[in-house]
Design a protein around this motif. Structure first.
Motif, PDB file in Angstrom:
ATOM      1  N   UNK A  28     129.879  27.005   2.704  1.00 17.08           N
ATOM      2  CA  UNK A  28     129.592  27.283   4.099  1.00 17.08           C
ATOM      3  C   UNK A  28     130.688  28.179   4.654  1.00 17.08           C
ATOM      4  N   UNK A  29     130.308  29.230   5.339  1.00 15.54           N
ATOM      5  CA  UNK A  29     131.304  30.145   5.891  1.00 15.54           C
ATOM      6  C   UNK A  29     132.185  29.433   6.906  1.00 15.54           C
ATOM      7  N   UNK A  30     131.631  28.378   7.548  1.00 14.61           N
ATOM      8  CA  UNK A  30     132.408  27.627   8.536  1.00 14.61           C
ATOM      9  C   UNK A  30     133.587  26.910   7.901  1.00 14.61           C
ATOM     10  N   UNK A  31     133.512  26.675   6.606  1.00 12.69           N
ATOM     11  CA  UNK A  31     134.608  25.988   5.914  1.00 12.69           C
ATOM     12  C   UNK A  31     135.624  26.970   5.348  1.00 12.69           C
ATOM     13  N   UNK A  32     135.453  28.248   5.644  1.00 13.79           N
ATOM     14  CA  UNK A  32     136.390  29.244   5.156  1.00 13.79           C
ATOM     15  C   UNK A  32     136.303  29.468   3.667  1.00 13.79           C
ATOM     16  N   UNK A  33     135.132  29.235   3.089  1.00 14.63           N
ATOM     17  CA  UNK A  33     134.953  29.427   1.663  1.00 14.63           C
ATOM     18  C   UNK A  33     135.437  28.265   0.820  1.00 14.63           C
ATOM     19  N   UNK A  34     135.903  27.187   1.471  1.00  6.83           N
ATOM     20  CA  UNK A  34     136.385  26.018   0.725  1.00  6.83           C
ATOM     21  C   UNK A  34     135.211  25.166   0.241  1.00  6.83           C
ATOM     22  N   UNK A  35     135.460  24.387  -0.822  1.00  7.88           N
ATOM     23  CA  UNK A  35     134.451  23.469  -1.311  1.00  7.88           C
ATOM     24  C   UNK A  35     134.239  22.355  -0.289  1.00  7.88           C
ATOM     25  N   UNK A  36     132.981  22.055   0.017  1.00  9.35           N
ATOM     26  CA  UNK A  36     132.648  21.006   0.976  1.00  9.35           C
ATOM     27  C   UNK A  36     132.509  19.673   0.231  1.00  9.35           C
ATOM     28  N   UNK A  48     140.708  12.475  -2.131  1.00  8.21           N
ATOM     29  CA  UNK A  48     140.158  13.819  -2.321  1.00  8.21           C
ATOM     30  C   UNK A  48     141.019  14.863  -1.614  1.00  8.21           C
ATOM     31  N   UNK A  49     141.463  14.554  -0.414  1.00 12.29           N
ATOM     32  CA  UNK A  49     142.321  15.480   0.331  1.00 12.29           C
ATOM     33  C   UNK A  49     143.628  15.736  -0.411  1.00 12.29           C
ATOM     34  N   UNK A  50     144.213  14.663  -0.934  1.00 13.37           N
ATOM     35  CA  UNK A  50     145.481  14.790  -1.634  1.00 13.37           C
ATOM     36  C   UNK A  50     145.351  15.607  -2.917  1.00 13.37           C
ATOM     37  N   UNK A  51     144.230  15.446  -3.615  1.00 16.67           N
ATOM     38  CA  UNK A  51     144.029  16.146  -4.887  1.00 16.67           C
ATOM     39  C   UNK A  51     143.514  17.562  -4.670  1.00 16.67           C
ATOM     40  N   UNK A  52     142.593  17.707  -3.726  1.00 15.35           N
ATOM     41  CA  UNK A  52     141.966  19.013  -3.497  1.00 15.35           C
ATOM     42  C   UNK A  52     142.837  19.988  -2.738  1.00 15.35           C
ATOM     43  N   UNK A  53     143.697  19.454  -1.867  1.00 23.28           N
ATOM     44  CA  UNK A  53     144.602  20.313  -1.121  1.00 23.28           C
ATOM     45  C   UNK A  53     143.893  21.396  -0.319  1.00 23.28           C
ATOM     46  N   UNK A  54     144.406  22.603  -0.409  1.00 21.63           N
ATOM     47  CA  UNK A  54     143.907  23.717   0.390  1.00 21.63           C
ATOM     48  C   UNK A  54     142.556  24.251  -0.080  1.00 21.63           C
ATOM     49  N   UNK A  55     142.101  23.793  -1.225  1.00 21.05           N
ATOM     50  CA  UNK A  55     140.873  24.354  -1.791  1.00 21.05           C
ATOM     51  C   UNK A  55     139.601  23.665  -1.310  1.00 21.05           C
ATOM     52  N   UNK A  83     124.222  19.757   2.505  1.00 21.08           N
ATOM     53  CA  UNK A  83     124.862  21.060   2.351  1.00 21.08           C
ATOM     54  C   UNK A  83     126.199  20.959   1.612  1.00 21.08           C
ATOM     55  N   UNK A  84     126.521  19.768   1.123  1.00 25.49           N
ATOM     56  CA  UNK A  84     127.826  19.575   0.476  1.00 25.49           C
ATOM     57  C   UNK A  84     127.824  20.059  -0.965  1.00 25.49           C
ATOM     58  N   UNK A  85     129.021  20.307  -1.469  1.00 25.73           N
ATOM     59  CA  UNK A  85     129.193  20.684  -2.875  1.00 25.73           C
ATOM     60  C   UNK A  85     129.464  19.456  -3.741  1.00 25.73           C
ATOM     61  N   UNK A  86     130.136  18.466  -3.147  1.00 25.99           N
ATOM     62  CA  UNK A  86     130.502  17.264  -3.883  1.00 25.99           C
ATOM     63  C   UNK A  86     130.407  16.065  -2.961  1.00 25.99           C
ATOM     64  N   UNK A  87     129.783  14.998  -3.436  1.00 26.84           N
ATOM     65  CA  UNK A  87     129.676  13.757  -2.677  1.00 26.84           C
ATOM     66  C   UNK A  87     130.227  12.625  -3.537  1.00 26.84           C
ATOM     67  N   UNK A  88     131.307  12.012  -3.078  1.00 34.21           N
ATOM     68  CA  UNK A  88     131.936  10.925  -3.828  1.00 34.21           C
ATOM     69  C   UNK A  88     131.717   9.611  -3.086  1.00 34.21           C
ATOM     70  N   UNK A  89     131.329   8.589  -3.843  1.00 32.76           N
ATOM     71  CA  UNK A  89     131.115   7.291  -3.215  1.00 32.76           C
ATOM     72  C   UNK A  89     131.764   6.191  -4.045  1.00 32.76           C
ATOM     73  N   UNK A  90     131.939   5.028  -3.436  1.00 34.23           N
ATOM     74  CA  UNK A  90     132.663   3.942  -4.091  1.00 34.23           C
ATOM     75  C   UNK A  90     131.888   3.324  -5.242  1.00 34.23           C
ATOM     76  N   UNK A  91     130.614   3.013  -4.990  1.00 32.20           N
ATOM     77  CA  UNK A  91     129.822   2.323  -6.006  1.00 32.20           C
ATOM     78  C   UNK A  91     130.059   0.823  -5.971  1.00 32.20           C
ATOM     79  N   UNK A  92     129.695   0.122  -7.046  1.00 36.33           N
ATOM     80  CA  UNK A  92     129.819  -1.339  -7.149  1.00 36.33           C
ATOM     81  C   UNK A  92     128.971  -2.040  -6.098  1.00 36.33           C
TER      82      UNK A  92
END
Length: 329
Positions: A28-36, A48-55, A83-92
């Motif tokens: 999404x252009x609104x995200x500045x080209x970053x992965x959503x 995710x924020x800690x690992x993904x950082x600026x990307x 519209x997301x690129x990656x969706x992470x969930x807890x599970x269990x």
């Protein structure tokens, strides 16, 4: 917990949502080209924020101040998630709505990741013995034609993120998913994960040292969120409620809890920040114990968010309060 919306409501949105989905790798252009990246739970969003950082651009589906056991995606949430690129969930079993949500996602666009799929999970009865009594009582009530309780039950304990060691495994799953989706930034993701893992190792050491100094190994909590923490450090969790904060104990269960508290000379009862502790407050009055906070970290309050609190600052406070509750020197 609110009842799930009928399947047909989600079906109505399916065609509309998928019509706006792009192909894999589009951003999404609104995200500045970053992965959503979307997460179903605060700790996962934080990792995710800690690992993904600026990307990457991370979104926590559960709003600030909302107890995650009670959350259910809205139509707006589903539209954004599609519209997301990656969706992470807890599970269990934590996200009762997950299968319906998956059905509206375009698998060519959105990579969906279960962060506990490869983790050895504890059964609900192991971490919350009262859970079986809740279910037996509910089954009896239903067979007698009484009103169905609005409880949420789990076969497995989903509160994995509260054990730093298992949380590190969840973080590694997130790292691998980011690398798979965005291999060109693999080295950054690996380096950021290494830093996060080191902090989780330090947190693990802090809990281990604090617990070792305790005079007791038993603690009472308002709901059974700390089974993995207890399992990791050889403690006994005594929950007032079951694995969901909406599960209320019977008079018989309350009597048992009060007995355990008196037999172990419990001085403190742990409460939470996002749920009321009316039943736990009753136990506190019966036993004469003082209140302490043990945060299950399902999400942040607005105050915590405004003050810049995060997973590590709150977990460190948990470690300090747990030590106090265990009467550590």
């Amino acid at each position: 917990m609110r009842k799930c919306r009928p399947v047909w409501i989600l079906s109505v949105f399916t065609g509309l949502l998928l019509a706006g989905c792009g192909g894999a790798g589009e951003t999404d252009s609104a995200s500045g080209g970053k992965m959503e990246v979307y997460a179903s739970l605060y700790p996962l969003a934080f990792f995710a924020e800690q690992i993904g950082g600026e990307h990457i651009q991370v979104h926590n589906l559960v709003p600030t101040g909302v107890e995650p056991h009670h959350y259910e995606p809205t139509a707006k949430d589903l539209a954004s998630l599609s519209e997301s690129d990656l969706f992470i969930y807890n599970g269990a079993g934590f996200e009762a709505w997950i299968e319906k949500t998956k059905s509206v996602l375009n698998e060519d666009r959105t990579r969906v990741v279960d962060t506990t799929e490869s983790i050895d999970l504890l059964s609900a009865s192991e971490t919350s013995p009262a859970q079986e009594e809740h279910e037996e009582r509910e089954h009896h009530d239903e067979s007698e034609g009484e009103h169905e309780h609005d409880h949420s039950h789990y076969d497995k304990d989903p509160h994995v993120w509260l054990d730093p060691v298992r949380a590190k495994k969840q973080a590694s799953v997130i790292r691998d998913a980011l690398i798979e989706k965005d291999p060109k930034h693999k080295e950054d993701y690996q380096a950021n994960y290494k830093d996060l893992a080191a902090k989780l190792d330090d947190l693990d050491q802090t809990f281990a040292e604090n617990v070792k100094q305790g005079e007791t190994d038993t603690f009472i909590v308002s709901h059974a969120a700390f089974g993995y923490l207890a399992d990791r450090y050889g403690l006994k969790q005594v929950p007032v409620s079951g694995l969901s904060p909406s599960d209320e104990p019977s008079a018989k269960e309350l009597k048992k809890i009060v007995k355990v508290a008196r037999e172990n000379d419990i001085q403190y009862i742990f409460f939470e920040t996002l749920v009321s502790g009316k039943v736990a407050d009753t136990v506190k009055k019966e036993v004469g114990a003082r209140p302490l906070t043990l945060n299950p970290l399902g999400g942040l309050t607005r105050k915590q968010e405004a003050e810049g609190e995060n997973y590590f600052s709150i977990m460190k406070q948990n470690a300090e309060n747990l030590a106090k509750g265990l009467e550590a020197e």
